[in-house]
Design an enzyme around this catalytic site. Structure first.
Site, PDB file in Angstrom:
ATOM      1  N   ASN A 229       0.820  -1.203   0.000  1.00 44.89           N
ATOM      2  CA  ASN A 229       0.000   0.000   0.000  1.00 44.89           C
ATOM      3  C   ASN A 229       0.857   1.258   0.000  1.00 44.89           C
ATOM      4  OD1 ASN A 229      -2.225  -1.684   0.141  1.00 44.89           O
ATOM      5  ND2 ASN A 229      -2.288  -1.623   2.371  1.00 44.89           N
ATOM      6  N   ILE A 230       0.327   2.298  -0.624  1.00 46.42           N
ATOM      7  CA  ILE A 230       1.031   3.581  -0.678  1.00 46.42           C
ATOM      8  C   ILE A 230       0.278   4.650   0.095  1.00 46.42           C
ATOM      9  CG2 ILE A 230       2.142   3.051  -2.880  1.00 46.42           C
ATOM     10  CD1 ILE A 230       0.027   4.726  -4.277  1.00 46.42           C
ATOM     11  N   HIS A 248       6.074  -0.872  -2.496  1.00 51.73           N
ATOM     12  CA  HIS A 248       5.666  -0.114  -3.679  1.00 51.73           C
ATOM     13  C   HIS A 248       5.805   1.383  -3.478  1.00 51.73           C
ATOM     14  CE1 HIS A 248       3.156  -3.774  -5.196  1.00 51.73           C
ATOM     15  NE2 HIS A 248       4.461  -3.962  -5.261  1.00 51.73           N
ATOM     16  N   CYS A 256      13.062  14.647  -7.540  1.00 48.63           N
ATOM     17  CA  CYS A 256      12.955  15.332  -8.826  1.00 48.63           C
ATOM     18  C   CYS A 256      13.292  14.345  -9.936  1.00 48.63           C
ATOM     19  CB  CYS A 256      13.886  16.537  -8.879  1.00 48.63           C
ATOM     20  SG  CYS A 256      13.940  17.345 -10.498  1.00 48.63           S
ATOM     21  N   CYS A 259      16.828  16.235 -11.877  1.00 54.44           N
ATOM     22  CA  CYS A 259      18.123  16.355 -11.188  1.00 54.44           C
ATOM     23  C   CYS A 259      18.278  15.369 -10.042  1.00 54.44           C
ATOM     24  CB  CYS A 259      18.331  17.782 -10.689  1.00 54.44           C
ATOM     25  SG  CYS A 259      17.252  18.263  -9.320  1.00 54.44           S
ATOM     26  N   CYS A 280      10.533  21.137  -9.225  1.00 55.46           N
ATOM     27  CA  CYS A 280      11.780  21.310  -8.483  1.00 55.46           C
ATOM     28  C   CYS A 280      12.166  22.788  -8.491  1.00 55.46           C
ATOM     29  CB  CYS A 280      12.874  20.457  -9.111  1.00 55.46           C
ATOM     30  SG  CYS A 280      14.506  20.661  -8.370  1.00 55.46           S
ATOM     31  N   GLY A 319      -5.294  -9.324   3.165  1.00 51.61           N
ATOM     32  CA  GLY A 319      -5.904  -8.416   2.208  1.00 51.61           C
ATOM     33  C   GLY A 319      -5.119  -8.151   0.948  1.00 51.61           C
ATOM     34  N   SER A 321      -4.219  -9.692  -3.211  1.00 56.17           N
ATOM     35  CA  SER A 321      -4.499 -10.652  -4.281  1.00 56.17           C
ATOM     36  C   SER A 321      -3.251 -11.400  -4.718  1.00 56.17           C
ATOM     37  CB  SER A 321      -5.099  -9.926  -5.487  1.00 56.17           C
ATOM     38  OG  SER A 321      -4.182  -8.967  -5.991  1.00 56.17           O
ATOM     39  N   ASP A 346     -10.450 -14.211  -0.780  1.00 60.25           N
ATOM     40  CA  ASP A 346     -10.317 -15.430  -1.578  1.00 60.25           C
ATOM     41  C   ASP A 346      -8.969 -16.090  -1.307  1.00 60.25           C
ATOM     42  OD1 ASP A 346     -12.792 -14.966  -3.117  1.00 60.25           O
ATOM     43  OD2 ASP A 346     -11.663 -13.294  -3.975  1.00 60.25           O
TER      44      ASP A 346
END
EC number: 2.3.1.286
Length: 399
Positions: A229-230, A248, A256, A259, A280, A319, A321, A346
């Site tokens: 997760n992000i 992730h 940047c 640079c 930047c 949680g 897949s 699942d």
């Protein structure tokens, strides 16, 4: 003798680089640059590293010539797993029949490796809880995906009709995944930053699952939490960064794209919230949060899995897949004698097509599955107090 003296000195200098740890902050350390490959590869790779720095085999070392830095190892890159052949229909019909949370032990299969599990017997959710209560499992590694964040109001990326992808139809995306591909980002970064505005830390709050993981940490049981997760909710729940591997990427930092100047994530927050593409201040290049796009190398901390998973005595999978590699294959990195508990809608990934006798699957709603485990552990009161205390901090006295 002089020749061997210089060679020994060179080897010692190289070894000094190897012993540095991956967790050392601030950029790519020497261990990251050469240590994993040289140590894991064996003697041939060490000698090859020395030859690579000083020419072909048999060439004497030149004392006046400084050691060159060995090449940086190839860090795994994110990619989507190709679907495997479906399991027999009668098997899946038996576990997808309803939305009620069910628990069962996956049948044993032929497993090759140390500590074979075929003679250990099957486990249940209660068995896993008893192992934790008896402190037979004190090095718990956790793998989580988008399914633990949906109760916080964040839609799953891949859920039809409710995923974040479906909210971006206003943009002329060639296909949904383009939003996480660098060529499209450089062509038009606006769709990504529209998504970033929705996901930026502070918009959502942790739920019971996040606080269960926090409780594991507070009790000294959490070895490491690997998250796809992000949204940063693991950090918000109070789990320290040293216990996290954000496979992730994260919004906590940014870089940047021109640079390569690093920035704290808060430096670009105002622009993101104002629907502006952050630039930047030095070169005016686009500043991208350190989120891993498809094809990009994973963060260097991902290499910690080489140590963490062989040490684990319990693997929790919540949680997810298990469709994105190399994250999905980490489930196979624990010893075959180690219990693997899946709490998910699942049966997925290796637990579906390469099960072990000590696998346990709690299928259904993730929060309900976690609450069932908490109840079996006898942690219900502690969990309630933790959630109330931390929620009060996030709400603040004036909210």
């Amino acid at each position: 003798m002089a020749f061997w003296g210089w060679r020994a000195a060179a080897a010692l200098r190289l070894w000094g680089r190897v012993v540095e740890r991956v967790e050392a902050g601030g950029g790519v350390g020497p261990f990251q640059a050469c240590g994993c490959r040289l140590v894991l590869g064996g003697r041939d790779d060490v000698s090859a590293g020395l030859r690579g720095s000083h020419g072909a085999r048999g060439e004497p070392l030149d004392p006046a010539r400084p050691l060159q830095r060995p090449p940086r190892p190839e860090v795994p890159r994110a990619f989507r797993r190709q679907p495997r052949a479906a399991a027999p229909s009668f098997f899946f019909s038996s576990i997808k029949g309803g939305r009620r949370s069910i628990s069962f032990s996956v049948g044993a299969s032929s497993v090759v490796g140390s500590g074979g599990s075929s003679d250990k017997g099957k486990l249940s959710l209660q068995d896993v809880a008893e192992l934790i209560r008896a402190r037979a499992c004190q090095r718990v590694v956790v793998m989580v995906g988008a399914g633990i964040s949906t109760p916080s109001g964040i839609p799953d990326f891949r859920s039809p009709g409710s995923g974040l992808y479906s909210n971006l139809q206003q943009y002329d995306l060639p296909y949904p995944e383009a939003i996480f591909e660098l060529p499209f980002f450089f062509h038009n970064p606006k769709p990504f930053f529209t998504l970033a505005k929705e996901l930026y830390p502070g918009n959502y709050k942790p739920n019971v699952t996040h606080y269960f993981l926090r409780l594991l940490h507070d009790k000294g049981l959490l070895l490491r939490l690997y998250t796809q997760n992000i949204d940063g909710l693991e950090r918000v729940s109070g789990i320290p960064a040293s216990k996290l591997v954000e496979a992730h990427g994260t919004f906590a930092s940014a870089t940047c794209t021109v640079c390569q100047r690093p920035f704290p994530g808060e430096d670009i927050r105002a622009d993101v919230m104002a629907d502006r593409v952050p630039r930047c201040p030095v070169c005016t290049g686009v500043v991208k949060p350190d989120i891993v796009f498809f094809g990009e190398p994973l963060p260097q901390r991902f290499l910690l899995h080489v140590v963490d998973f062989p040490m684990a005595d319990l693997l929790l999978i919540l949680g997810t897949s298990l469709e994105v590699e190399p994250f999905a294959s980490l489930t196979e990195a624990v010893r075959s004698s180690v219990p693997r508990l899946l709490i998910n809608r699942d049966l997925v990934g290796p637990l579906a097509w390469h099960p072990r006798s000590r696998d346990v699957a709690q299928l259904g709603d993730v929060v309900h599955g976690v609450e069932s485990l908490v109840e079996l552990l006898g942690w219900t009161e502690e969990m309630r107090d933790l959630v109330q205390r931390e929620t009060g901090k996030l709400d603040g006295p004036d909210k």
